[in-house]
Structure formats: structure tokens, C-alpha cells
Scaffold this active site. Structure first.
Site, PDB file in Angstrom:
ATOM      1  N   THR A   1      22.716  22.741   3.389  1.00 63.14           N
ATOM      2  CA  THR A   1      22.121  23.551   4.456  1.00 63.14           C
ATOM      3  C   THR A   1      23.206  24.369   5.135  1.00 63.14           C
ATOM      4  O   THR A   1      24.308  23.885   5.371  1.00 63.14           O
ATOM      5  CB  THR A   1      21.436  22.653   5.499  1.00 63.14           C
ATOM      6  OG1 THR A   1      20.464  21.836   4.854  1.00 63.14           O
ATOM      7  CG2 THR A   1      20.760  23.481   6.581  1.00 63.14           C
TER       8      THR A   1
ATOM      9  N   LEU B   1      24.874  18.816   9.559  1.00 70.23           N
ATOM     10  CA  LEU B   1      23.922  19.478   8.680  1.00 70.23           C
ATOM     11  C   LEU B   1      24.153  18.956   7.273  1.00 70.23           C
ATOM     12  O   LEU B   1      25.287  18.655   6.883  1.00 70.23           O
ATOM     13  CB  LEU B   1      24.119  21.001   8.689  1.00 70.23           C
ATOM     14  CG  LEU B   1      23.792  21.756   9.975  1.00 70.23           C
ATOM     15  CD1 LEU B   1      24.126  23.236   9.800  1.00 70.23           C
ATOM     16  CD2 LEU B   1      22.326  21.587  10.370  1.00 70.23           C
ATOM     17  N   ASP B   2      23.072  18.853   6.477  1.00 74.34           N
ATOM     18  CA  ASP B   2      23.226  18.498   5.072  1.00 74.34           C
ATOM     19  C   ASP B   2      24.211  19.461   4.412  1.00 74.34           C
ATOM     20  O   ASP B   2      24.285  20.639   4.780  1.00 74.34           O
ATOM     21  CB  ASP B   2      21.887  18.589   4.340  1.00 74.34           C
ATOM     22  CG  ASP B   2      20.903  17.513   4.751  1.00 74.34           C
ATOM     23  OD1 ASP B   2      21.333  16.513   5.357  1.00 74.34           O
ATOM     24  OD2 ASP B   2      19.707  17.680   4.462  1.00 74.34           O
ATOM     25  N   MET B   3      24.924  18.977   3.415  1.00 73.88           N
ATOM     26  CA  MET B   3      25.893  19.803   2.723  1.00 73.88           C
ATOM     27  C   MET B   3      25.272  21.109   2.232  1.00 73.88           C
ATOM     28  O   MET B   3      25.883  22.185   2.328  1.00 73.88           O
ATOM     29  CB  MET B   3      26.472  19.044   1.526  1.00 73.88           C
ATOM     30  CG  MET B   3      27.583  19.792   0.815  1.00 73.88           C
ATOM     31  SD  MET B   3      28.007  19.058  -0.773  1.00 73.88           S
ATOM     32  CE  MET B   3      26.617  19.590  -1.758  1.00 73.88           C
TER      33      MET B   3
END
Length: 223
Positions: A72, A68-70
Site C-alpha cells: 500500500t 501501512l501494508d508493504m
């Protein structure tokens, strides 16, 4: 983080809870990743803290399956051994998983449901940002559904069919409705409307590595 990230950015991941476990068994470790924590270590020593390393402090064999994106938050699956890692990795590769996200976007979507089918490519001079490229981009498809219309924002469910980097963020931006609090793609009021990126991986459905039963894991939206 990339060297091209905003110069004002300082990596300061949340310390508590150190690790939020949703489920664990012989094959899987399911975590609720907080916003602000990397999935895997960054290149710089100060970016070493991440969900994978935290998990391995307690679950030594745990291995990252997806990211996951940082910024998110939400459901992340880790594999507890090599067989589970292969099994789960193939599910992601073959798009056999089903992911559901919750996002708050700026403005009001005209329709109640829709989809964005726009190819994406890295915006190399501005990496890690991504952009739409009809000529050179990789296919990317996102379906969306309105959950709630608020005074200045709309809460939506997002259903990514593909898993491109920043896909949900760029696809919502392409509709003219950036996700609020998005330091890469939102501007002005849309940026300051939330202290964090208002994007959360609410659920992940997949086949369990042992027995193949279809299983769904969920994490309550924190915003």
C-alpha cells in the site's frame, strides 16, 4: 515478511524517491510511502530497508506511529519526539483519526455506497493472510463509496473505522470485488489487472500534538 509469504516473492523496494516528505515540523514528519516498501524492518536482514529507517537517516528522532501494508502507498505519520508519539498513538488507539483510501476493485459494485461489518482474524496456516471469522474474529468496519465505474473495474473511496491487518483487502474481497493487483487475495484477471496493489492511503486527519488543531494531510494517488 513472513516465512509463509509466496516463495516467488523477492523484496526489491523502490529506491527513488528515497524519501517523499509531505510535511515536517517540530512534532510531526508526514511521508508519502511508496508501494513495495515496508513500514518497519522485517525479520530477515534483506528486509531491513523500510520507511522508518529511511526517515531516521535524515530525521534521527522520527518514530513510527502506525503502519501501512508493504504493497500500500500513501500518507504515513511519524512522531518527532516521545510526547508526540504518545499523543498520536492515543488518537489511533481511540479511533480519533480519519483515514481515506482510494482503491481500484475488480468488477462493478451494484450500489453507490455501503459498508462491510465483518470480524477478522489471522488465517494462521496462510499468514500473513487474514480471513473473516464470525466466532473468533476482531470487529472490523469499512465504509465505501463509488468514485468511478470503468470498463472492468470500479474506483472507490474506502473509510476504515477500525484498523485491522489487511482489513480493506479482505472486506472488498468479501463483496466479491478484490482490489486489483493484490498478490494475496486477487486471482486471475483481477490479479494481473495492475502491476501493484491498487490501494493508496489518500488522506489522514488528526489532532496536531501541539494545540490540538484538526489537520489533514494528503498524498496524490499514483495510479
Amino acid at each position: 515478511m513472513s516465512a509463509a509469504a509466496p516463495e516467488t516473492f523477492v523484496y526489491n523496494p523502490p529506491k527513488m524517491p528515497f524519501l517523499s516528505v509531505l510535511h515536517t515540523d517540530d512534532d510531526l514528519l508526514v511521508l508519502n510511502k511508496p508501494s513495495g516498501l515496508l513500514s518497519v524492518p522485517g525479520k530477515a536482514p534483506e528486509h531491513s530497508d523500510c520507511i522508518e529507517r529511511r526517515a531516521q537517516e535524515t530525521y534521527r528522532t522520527a518514530r513510527i506511529v502506525h503502519r501501512l501494508d508493504m504493497d500500500t502507498s500513501g500518507v504515513m505519520i511519524l512522531a518527532m519526539h516521545a510526547r508526540a508519539l504518545r499523543h498520536l498513538g492515543l488518537q489511533f488507539e481511540r479511533r480519533m483519526t480519519r483515514k481515506t483510501y482510494i482503491a481500484d476493485v475488480w468488477g462493478h459494485l451494484k450500489e453507490d455506497t455501503g459498508e462491510v461489518d465483518l470480524p477478522l482474524i489471522c488465517d494462521w496456516p496462510n499468514r500473513p493472510k487474514q480471513m473473516v471469522s464470525m466466532e473468533n474474529g476482531k470487529s472490523a468496519l469499512t465504509r465505501w463509496q463509488v468514485l468511478e465505474r470503468r470498463e472492468r473495474t470500479t474506483r472507490v473511496h474506502l473509510f476504515p473505522h477500525t484498523g485491522r491487518s489487511h482489513q480493506l483487502r479482505v472486506h472488498m474481497l468479501s463483496l466479491g470485488h478484490p482490489i486489483i493487483g493484490d498478490r494475496f487475495y486477487a486471482e486471475g484477471q483481477a490479479l494481473v489487472a495492475s502491476e501493484r496493489l491498487a490501494l493508496h492511503a489518500e488522506s489522514l486527519e488528526l489532532h496536531h500534538p501541539t494545540g490540538g488543531e484538526r489537520t489533514t494531510f494528503r498524498a496524490i494517488c499514483p495510479f
